[in-house]
Design a protein around this motif. Structure first.
Motif, PDB file in Angstrom:
ATOM      1  N   MET A   1       0.842  -1.186   0.000  1.00  0.00           N
ATOM      2  CA  MET A   1       0.000   0.000   0.000  1.00  0.00           C
ATOM      3  C   MET A   1       0.877   1.236   0.000  1.00  0.00           C
ATOM      4  O   MET A   1       1.835   1.325   0.750  1.00  0.00           O
ATOM      5  N   ARG A   2       0.526   2.180  -0.826  1.00  0.00           N
ATOM      6  CA  ARG A   2       1.213   3.476  -0.838  1.00  0.00           C
ATOM      7  C   ARG A   2       0.156   4.571  -0.701  1.00  0.00           C
ATOM      8  O   ARG A   2      -0.953   4.421  -1.201  1.00  0.00           O
ATOM      9  N   GLU A  34       1.750   5.440   7.571  1.00  0.00           N
ATOM     10  CA  GLU A  34       2.226   5.402   8.957  1.00  0.00           C
ATOM     11  C   GLU A  34       1.534   4.252   9.706  1.00  0.00           C
ATOM     12  O   GLU A  34       0.612   3.629   9.170  1.00  0.00           O
ATOM     13  N   ASP A  35       1.938   4.016  10.951  1.00  0.00           N
ATOM     14  CA  ASP A  35       1.252   2.979  11.731  1.00  0.00           C
ATOM     15  C   ASP A  35       0.060   3.557  12.499  1.00  0.00           C
ATOM     16  O   ASP A  35      -0.494   2.906  13.373  1.00  0.00           O
ATOM     17  N   TRP A  36      -0.343   4.762  12.174  1.00  0.00           N
ATOM     18  CA  TRP A  36      -1.636   5.280  12.616  1.00  0.00           C
ATOM     19  C   TRP A  36      -2.321   5.818  11.364  1.00  0.00           C
ATOM     20  O   TRP A  36      -1.667   6.314  10.444  1.00  0.00           O
ATOM     21  N   TRP A  37      -3.621   5.643  11.288  1.00  0.00           N
ATOM     22  CA  TRP A  37      -4.346   6.060  10.084  1.00  0.00           C
ATOM     23  C   TRP A  37      -5.464   7.006  10.466  1.00  0.00           C
ATOM     24  O   TRP A  37      -6.129   6.802  11.488  1.00  0.00           O
ATOM     25  N   TYR A  38      -5.694   7.971   9.635  1.00  0.00           N
ATOM     26  CA  TYR A  38      -6.802   8.885   9.885  1.00  0.00           C
ATOM     27  C   TYR A  38      -7.908   8.659   8.844  1.00  0.00           C
ATOM     28  O   TYR A  38      -7.683   8.820   7.652  1.00  0.00           O
TER      29      TYR A  38
END
Ligand SMILES: C[S@@+](CC[C@H](N)C(=O)[O-])C[C@H]1O[C@@H](n2cnc3c(N)ncnc32)[C@H](O)[C@@H]1O
Length: 213
Positions: A1-2, A34-38
């Motif tokens: 995923m990009r 990132e390892d957090w997603w919004y």
């Protein structure tokens, strides 16, 4: 995923060859998330909104699906709620299993799948609760592969198992009331010659009933 770089990052790299200490990122390809997603919640008036209380955004399911499976893969969501994950799976050519303990979840999921899918899916239901039988108070006419309902009560949804075994209902074909009209199709062409037909229906007030033809 990009995912795309932040526009400010793109600007920085475009304007200075020294940015990133000589490491030039592939701006076209984007970056690893990132390892957090919004992801914003599904807004009240959004067309995705089904009314299911814990519905998640399609973009979230889609990211998980695309990152961890390939076209043709078999994926599963055993807590599917409003069906966001199986919907993403169907859209991206994955085979899927979906389940939920709640009747409302299954009804919402299959409605969404019918809107999206061109090929039929199979619905298995295991329950100890009795479904009122021969409760579809209308005539059911079978002629070759076509089954029609004559003057049924107001229905939200109906489906057919053409080879019912009396235990597990395998829904082979379905009809649903369109969102913006009260007119539900009352005639269905069955995909296989019927041997032991059972019709299940959800009335507009949400009751599940069935009739064995
Ligand atoms: C957070 S919701 C899932 C929401 C879903 N991702 C969506 O986008 O709509 C969790 C779901 O788990 C289901 N659930 C809870 N306990 C369960 C169990 N023991 N077996 C199957 N489903 C269960 C609930 O009915 C609920 O629909």
């Amino acid at each position: 995923m990009r995912v795309p770089y932040n526009p400010n990052t793109v600007k920085t790299f475009a304007s200075s060859s020294k940015a990133g200490f000589g490491k030039v990122p592939d701006l076209e390809r984007g970056k690893v998330p990132e390892d957090w997603w919004y992801f914003p919640v599904v807004a009240r008036m959004h067309s995705e909104r089904t009314g299911y209380p814990t519905q998640k955004p399609e973009a979230l399911s889609e990211r998980i699906l695309l990152a961890s499976s390939n076209p043709g893969s078999l994926v599963a969501d055993f807590f599917c709620g409003s069906g966001t994950f199986p919907l993403a799976a169907a859209r991206h050519g994955r085979r899927f299993l979906a389940g939920d303990v709640s009747w409302r979840a299954i009804h919402t999921t299959r409605e969404r799948l019918i809107e999206t899918l061109r090929t039929p899916f199979t619905l298995y239901r295991e329950t100890t609760a009795e479904i009122p039988s021969n409760a579809l108070t209308c005539s059911i006419v079978v002629s070759n592969l076509t089954l029609s309902l004559k003057d049924p009560p107001a229905l939200d949804y109906w489906e057919i198992d053409p080879a019912w075994d009396g235990k597990i209902f395998r829904s082979a074909i379905q009809a649903r009331r369109p969102n913006r009209s009260a007119e539900i199709p009352l005639e269905i062409k069955m995909p296989v010659a019927p041997t032991n037909v059972c019709v299940r229906a959800v009335t507009v007030d949400g009751s599940l009933i069935q009739s064995h033809v």
